[in-house]
Design an enzyme around this catalytic site. Structure first.
Site, PDB file in Angstrom:
ATOM      1  N   HIS A  72     -66.622 -12.612  74.249  1.00  0.00           N
ATOM      2  CA  HIS A  72     -68.143 -12.854  73.697  1.00  0.00           C
ATOM      3  C   HIS A  72     -68.394 -14.095  73.539  1.00  0.00           C
ATOM      4  O   HIS A  72     -67.639 -15.264  73.288  1.00  0.00           O
ATOM      5  CB  HIS A  72     -68.191 -12.165  72.479  1.00  0.00           C
ATOM      6  CG  HIS A  72     -68.230 -10.416  72.036  1.00  0.00           C
ATOM      7  ND1 HIS A  72     -68.479 -10.174  70.948  1.00  0.00           N
ATOM      8  CD2 HIS A  72     -68.128  -9.864  73.062  1.00  0.00           C
ATOM      9  CE1 HIS A  72     -68.592  -8.540  71.217  1.00  0.00           C
ATOM     10  NE2 HIS A  72     -68.275  -8.506  72.535  1.00  0.00           N
ATOM     11  N   TYR A 201     -73.743 -10.873  61.937  1.00  0.00           N
ATOM     12  CA  TYR A 201     -73.425 -11.086  60.417  1.00  0.00           C
ATOM     13  C   TYR A 201     -74.619 -11.297  59.735  1.00  0.00           C
ATOM     14  O   TYR A 201     -75.473 -12.144  60.249  1.00  0.00           O
ATOM     15  CB  TYR A 201     -72.555 -12.436  60.520  1.00  0.00           C
ATOM     16  CG  TYR A 201     -71.305 -12.712  61.204  1.00  0.00           C
ATOM     17  CD1 TYR A 201     -71.016 -12.746  62.515  1.00  0.00           C
ATOM     18  CD2 TYR A 201     -70.148 -12.342  60.175  1.00  0.00           C
ATOM     19  CE1 TYR A 201     -69.772 -12.680  62.885  1.00  0.00           C
ATOM     20  CE2 TYR A 201     -68.722 -12.351  60.966  1.00  0.00           C
ATOM     21  CZ  TYR A 201     -68.564 -12.462  62.030  1.00  0.00           C
ATOM     22  OH  TYR A 201     -67.342 -12.549  62.501  1.00  0.00           O
ATOM     23  N   PRO A 293     -62.324 -12.400  55.276  1.00  0.00           N
ATOM     24  CA  PRO A 293     -62.405 -12.251  56.731  1.00  0.00           C
ATOM     25  C   PRO A 293     -63.662 -12.547  57.360  1.00  0.00           C
ATOM     26  O   PRO A 293     -63.647 -12.590  58.551  1.00  0.00           O
ATOM     27  CB  PRO A 293     -62.212 -10.712  56.649  1.00  0.00           C
ATOM     28  CG  PRO A 293     -62.678 -10.130  55.344  1.00  0.00           C
ATOM     29  CD  PRO A 293     -62.265 -11.394  54.385  1.00  0.00           C
ATOM     30  N   LYS A 297     -60.810 -15.450  60.948  1.00  0.00           N
ATOM     31  CA  LYS A 297     -59.744 -16.315  60.989  1.00  0.00           C
ATOM     32  C   LYS A 297     -58.198 -15.915  60.578  1.00  0.00           C
ATOM     33  O   LYS A 297     -57.203 -16.640  60.991  1.00  0.00           O
ATOM     34  CB  LYS A 297     -60.143 -17.677  60.024  1.00  0.00           C
ATOM     35  CG  LYS A 297     -61.116 -18.482  60.852  1.00  0.00           C
ATOM     36  CD  LYS A 297     -60.818 -19.195  62.209  1.00  0.00           C
ATOM     37  CE  LYS A 297     -61.993 -19.669  62.697  1.00  0.00           C
ATOM     38  NZ  LYS A 297     -62.228 -18.951  64.145  1.00  0.00           N
ATOM     39  N   TYR A 385     -65.881 -21.339  64.677  1.00  0.00           N
ATOM     40  CA  TYR A 385     -65.623 -19.802  64.985  1.00  0.00           C
ATOM     41  C   TYR A 385     -64.860 -19.762  66.166  1.00  0.00           C
ATOM     42  O   TYR A 385     -64.017 -18.957  66.225  1.00  0.00           O
ATOM     43  CB  TYR A 385     -67.042 -19.205  65.327  1.00  0.00           C
ATOM     44  CG  TYR A 385     -67.110 -17.656  65.210  1.00  0.00           C
ATOM     45  CD1 TYR A 385     -66.988 -17.232  64.068  1.00  0.00           C
ATOM     46  CD2 TYR A 385     -67.080 -17.175  66.431  1.00  0.00           C
ATOM     47  CE1 TYR A 385     -67.211 -15.494  63.968  1.00  0.00           C
ATOM     48  CE2 TYR A 385     -66.857 -15.556  66.406  1.00  0.00           C
ATOM     49  CZ  TYR A 385     -66.970 -14.966  65.275  1.00  0.00           C
ATOM     50  OH  TYR A 385     -66.980 -13.397  65.150  1.00  0.00           O
TER      51      TYR A 385
HETATM   52  P1  FAD Z   1     -49.008  -8.975  58.135  1.00  0.00           P
HETATM   53  O1  FAD Z   1     -49.905  -8.363  59.384  1.00  0.00           O
HETATM   54  O2  FAD Z   1     -49.309  -8.604  56.779  1.00  0.00           O
HETATM   55  O3  FAD Z   1     -47.674  -8.269  58.610  1.00  0.00           O
HETATM   56  C1  FAD Z   1     -46.488  -8.641  57.755  1.00  0.00           C
HETATM   57  C2  FAD Z   1     -45.523  -7.541  58.044  1.00  0.00           C
HETATM   58  O4  FAD Z   1     -44.324  -7.719  57.003  1.00  0.00           O
HETATM   59  C3  FAD Z   1     -45.937  -6.074  57.766  1.00  0.00           C
HETATM   60  O5  FAD Z   1     -45.584  -5.266  58.573  1.00  0.00           O
HETATM   61  C4  FAD Z   1     -45.055  -5.806  56.322  1.00  0.00           C
HETATM   62  O6  FAD Z   1     -44.825  -4.342  56.305  1.00  0.00           O
HETATM   63  C5  FAD Z   1     -43.818  -6.571  56.644  1.00  0.00           C
HETATM   64  N1  FAD Z   1     -43.420  -6.885  55.085  1.00  0.00           N
HETATM   65  C6  FAD Z   1     -43.744  -7.314  54.029  1.00  0.00           C
HETATM   66  N2  FAD Z   1     -42.749  -7.292  53.293  1.00  0.00           N
HETATM   67  C7  FAD Z   1     -41.811  -7.177  53.664  1.00  0.00           C
HETATM   68  C8  FAD Z   1     -40.393  -7.307  53.198  1.00  0.00           C
HETATM   69  N3  FAD Z   1     -39.959  -7.484  52.007  1.00  0.00           N
HETATM   70  N4  FAD Z   1     -39.515  -7.145  54.135  1.00  0.00           N
HETATM   71  C9  FAD Z   1     -39.706  -6.847  55.576  1.00  0.00           C
HETATM   72  N5  FAD Z   1     -40.880  -6.660  55.903  1.00  0.00           N
HETATM   73  C10 FAD Z   1     -41.959  -6.969  55.212  1.00  0.00           C
HETATM   74  N6  FAD Z   1     -58.437 -10.589  59.563  1.00  0.00           N
HETATM   75  C11 FAD Z   1     -59.460 -10.939  60.308  1.00  0.00           C
HETATM   76  O7  FAD Z   1     -59.558 -11.855  60.994  1.00  0.00           O
HETATM   77  N7  FAD Z   1     -60.277 -10.115  60.346  1.00  0.00           N
HETATM   78  C12 FAD Z   1     -60.341  -8.816  59.665  1.00  0.00           C
HETATM   79  O8  FAD Z   1     -61.274  -7.994  59.636  1.00  0.00           O
HETATM   80  C13 FAD Z   1     -59.489  -8.661  58.727  1.00  0.00           C
HETATM   81  N8  FAD Z   1     -59.050  -7.661  58.032  1.00  0.00           N
HETATM   82  C14 FAD Z   1     -58.034  -7.479  56.817  1.00  0.00           C
HETATM   83  C15 FAD Z   1     -58.041  -6.165  56.269  1.00  0.00           C
HETATM   84  C16 FAD Z   1     -56.983  -6.053  55.289  1.00  0.00           C
HETATM   85  C17 FAD Z   1     -56.834  -4.925  54.421  1.00  0.00           C
HETATM   86  C18 FAD Z   1     -55.803  -7.143  55.363  1.00  0.00           C
HETATM   87  C19 FAD Z   1     -54.684  -7.109  54.460  1.00  0.00           C
HETATM   88  C20 FAD Z   1     -55.970  -8.292  56.323  1.00  0.00           C
HETATM   89  C21 FAD Z   1     -57.330  -8.261  57.105  1.00  0.00           C
HETATM   90  N9  FAD Z   1     -57.068  -9.554  57.935  1.00  0.00           N
HETATM   91  C22 FAD Z   1     -58.252  -9.639  58.712  1.00  0.00           C
HETATM   92  C23 FAD Z   1     -56.215 -10.453  58.077  1.00  0.00           C
HETATM   93  C24 FAD Z   1     -55.323 -10.451  59.231  1.00  0.00           C
HETATM   94  O9  FAD Z   1     -55.113  -8.839  59.413  1.00  0.00           O
HETATM   95  C25 FAD Z   1     -54.033 -10.920  58.722  1.00  0.00           C
HETATM   96  O10 FAD Z   1     -54.362 -12.273  58.840  1.00  0.00           O
HETATM   97  C26 FAD Z   1     -52.990 -10.772  59.629  1.00  0.00           C
HETATM   98  O11 FAD Z   1     -52.533  -9.226  59.823  1.00  0.00           O
HETATM   99  C27 FAD Z   1     -51.659 -11.641  59.369  1.00  0.00           C
HETATM  100  O12 FAD Z   1     -50.609 -11.100  60.016  1.00  0.00           O
HETATM  101  P2  FAD Z   1     -49.114 -11.441  59.497  1.00  0.00           P
HETATM  102  O13 FAD Z   1     -48.274 -11.086  60.893  1.00  0.00           O
HETATM  103  O14 FAD Z   1     -49.083 -12.909  59.172  1.00  0.00           O
HETATM  104  O15 FAD Z   1     -48.926 -10.571  58.292  1.00  0.00           O
HETATM  105  C1  DHB Z   2     -63.947  -8.153  62.412  1.00  0.00           C
HETATM  106  C2  DHB Z   2     -63.660  -8.599  61.250  1.00  0.00           C
HETATM  107  C3  DHB Z   2     -63.987  -9.704  60.765  1.00  0.00           C
HETATM  108  O1  DHB Z   2     -63.690 -10.004  59.921  1.00  0.00           O
HETATM  109  C4  DHB Z   2     -64.923 -10.295  61.310  1.00  0.00           C
HETATM  110  O2  DHB Z   2     -65.187 -11.640  60.987  1.00  0.00           O
HETATM  111  C5  DHB Z   2     -65.292  -9.997  62.751  1.00  0.00           C
HETATM  112  C6  DHB Z   2     -65.018  -8.877  63.243  1.00  0.00           C
HETATM  113  C7  DHB Z   2     -63.500  -6.654  63.132  1.00  0.00           C
HETATM  114  O3  DHB Z   2     -62.981  -6.142  62.429  1.00  0.00           O
HETATM  115  O4  DHB Z   2     -64.130  -6.386  64.027  1.00  0.00           O
END
Ligand code: FAD
Ligand code: DHB
Length: 390
Positions: A72, A201, A293, A297, A385
């Site tokens: 995009h 947005y 979100p 980021k 962004y």
């Molecule tokens: P996570 O993806 O949280 O992975 C952590 C892993 O560790 C998980 O698999 C979990 O099961 C595991 N874990 C937890 N505790 C333990 C333990 N005690 N022992 C072993 N394993 C464990 N970001 C965006 O940019 N756009 C979005 O739209 C967006 N939507 C989101 C919606 C939700 C509900 C959430 C929670 C986050 C969202 N985010 C979004 C943020 C983005 O998804 C996260 O920043 C990203 O997943 C971070 O990755 P991570 O690997 O650091 O953590």
């Molecule tokens: C999506 C989520 C976001 O938080 C964003 O800023 C843009 C896209 C998505 O889930 O597609």
């Protein structure tokens, strides 16, 4: 048993770090609390910065993203019943983002990991990082009722906001910064073509809305909702009606409605834990920080942490120098705080707060109007962004 790096958590940060380390011959084991399908069932982020795309390529997991991800060059801001395009590529010397779901990123990394025969323990219970203030850290966990111990050189806490890694650090060694926002996002996925070929947005007196996508035939939409709202209160019909009310007429008319196959509410929060390094334990991604979100980021910050930590570990193993590891927290936090600021700013500008009165609404609209008519202001949004340099 013994390995070089124990990674706690098989989200995108843990999997990416594991793959990069394996690429330079550093042994690693991932311990994950839940099972593989549960990890893959979580619908989250959708927008990848170029740096994240490049890192996935470096990890050897970029082929499907290259083939199926949607590049995009711009986004639209919607307010005052009109769409205003921000030309990200023109404002940043050609930089763009790639729309490719976190679920797919996770899938690709898991496939690579199993193809390489690397060890992942799913359903690992009571995972506990220990001894990380010494040169001989270890992690214990339980699997099927049996306790195991893995000795290692380093522990990477990639276990998300609710994980055990941050909680295992002496709490007086941590400085926490937090802001909770008084609303959530209700998101749906539906097998319908997106309303526009780029993301929209929207700031609207009824609340924020976001039109996103996963592919040319799968749409992801969000609307701001009360923090204590329940998914059960939202029939598909109510969601589609509310979404269209918050969009300019030209966009609302292009929304194709259809049954949703995922619907969930996410709270919005800013959170940072400092520092991100405690002896031989590093905090990575959501384990150390959360952003609302709105700026897309969260996942990208997790990837930039991985990049800094990987470079530190590489220096340790290939050059026998701890300098890169010692610099990890400082380097990562400097980039984290800029993304925390950007995400807070986008959230503040685009959402309706409980105390947003007519004055507040006009201030938001004036800021948006300034943004879309000032090249300097639009450039500031665009460069954040698409992702600040590492
Ligand atoms: P996570 O993806 O949280 O992975 C952590 C892993 O560790 C998980 O698999 C979990 O099961 C595991 N874990 C937890 N505790 C333990 C333990 N005690 N022992 C072993 N394993 C464990 N970001 C965006 O940019 N756009 C979005 O739209 C967006 N939507 C989101 C919606 C939700 C509900 C959430 C929670 C986050 C969202 N985010 C979004 C943020 C983005 O998804 C996260 O920043 C990203 O997943 C971070 O990755 P991570 O690997 O650091 O953590
Ligand atoms: C999506 C989520 C976001 O938080 C964003 O800023 C843009 C896209 C998505 O889930 O597609």
């Amino acid at each position: 048993m013994r390995t070089q790096v124990v990674i706690i958590g098989s989200g995108p940060s843990g999997l990416l770090l594991g793959q990069l380390l394996a690429g330079i011959g550093v042994e690693n084991v991932i311990l994950e609390r839940v099972d593989r399908d549960y990890v893959l069932g979580r619908v989250r982020a959708g927008v990848l910065e170029q740096g994240t795309v490049d890192l996935l390529d470096e990890a050897g997991a970029g082929a499907r993203m290259r083939a199926e991800g949607l590049p995009h060059d711009g986004i639209s801001l919607a307010f005052d019943n009109r769409l205003h395009r921000i030309d990200l590529a023109a404002l940043t010397g050609g930089k763009r983002v790639t729309v490719y779901g976190q679920t797919e990123v996770t899938h690709d990394l898991m496939d690579k990991r199993s193809a390489a025969g690397l060890m992942t323990v799913y359903d690992a219970k009571n995972v506990l990082p220990q001894g990380f203030d010494t040169a001989s850290p270890f992690v214990t966990y339980e699997k099927d009722g049996v306790t195991h111990r893995i000795d290692c050189d380093f522990i990477a806490g990639c276990d998300g906001f609710h994980g055990v890694s941050r909680k295992s650090v002496p709490q007086d060694a941590l400085k926490l910064f937090e802001r909770a926002y008084p609303f959530g996002w209700l998101g749906i996925l539906a097998e319908v073509p997106p309303a526009d070929h780029e993301l929209i947005y929207a700031n609207h007196p009824r609340g924020f809305a976001l039109c996103s996508m996963r592919s040319e035939h799968r749409s992801r939409y969000y609307v701001q909702c009360p923090i204590d709202d329940k998914v059960e209160n939202w029939s598909d019909e109510r969601f589609w009606d509310e979404l269209r009310l918050r969009l300019p007429k030209e966009a609302a008319e292009k929304v194709t409605v259809g049954p949703s196959f995922e619907k969930s509410i996410a709270p919005l929060r800013s959170f940072v834990a400092e520092p991100m390094q405690f002896g031989r334990l590093s905090l990575v991604g959501d384990a150390a920080h959360i952003v609302p979100p709105t700026g897309a980021k969260g996942l990208n910050l997790a990837a930039s942490d991985v990049r800094y930590l990987f470079s530190g570990l590489k220096e340790f193993y290939l050059d026998k120098s701890p300098a890169g590891i010692d610099a990890y927290s400082g380097k990562a936090l400097s980039r984290v705080w800029k993304a925390v600021r950007f995400s807070w700013w986008m959230t503040t500008m685009l959402h309706r707060f409980p105390d947003t009165d007519a004055f507040g609404q006009r201030i938001q609209e004036a800021e948006l109007d300034y943004l879309v008519h000032s090249q300097a202001a639009a450039t500031s949004l665009a460069e954040n962004y698409v992702g600040l340099p590492y």
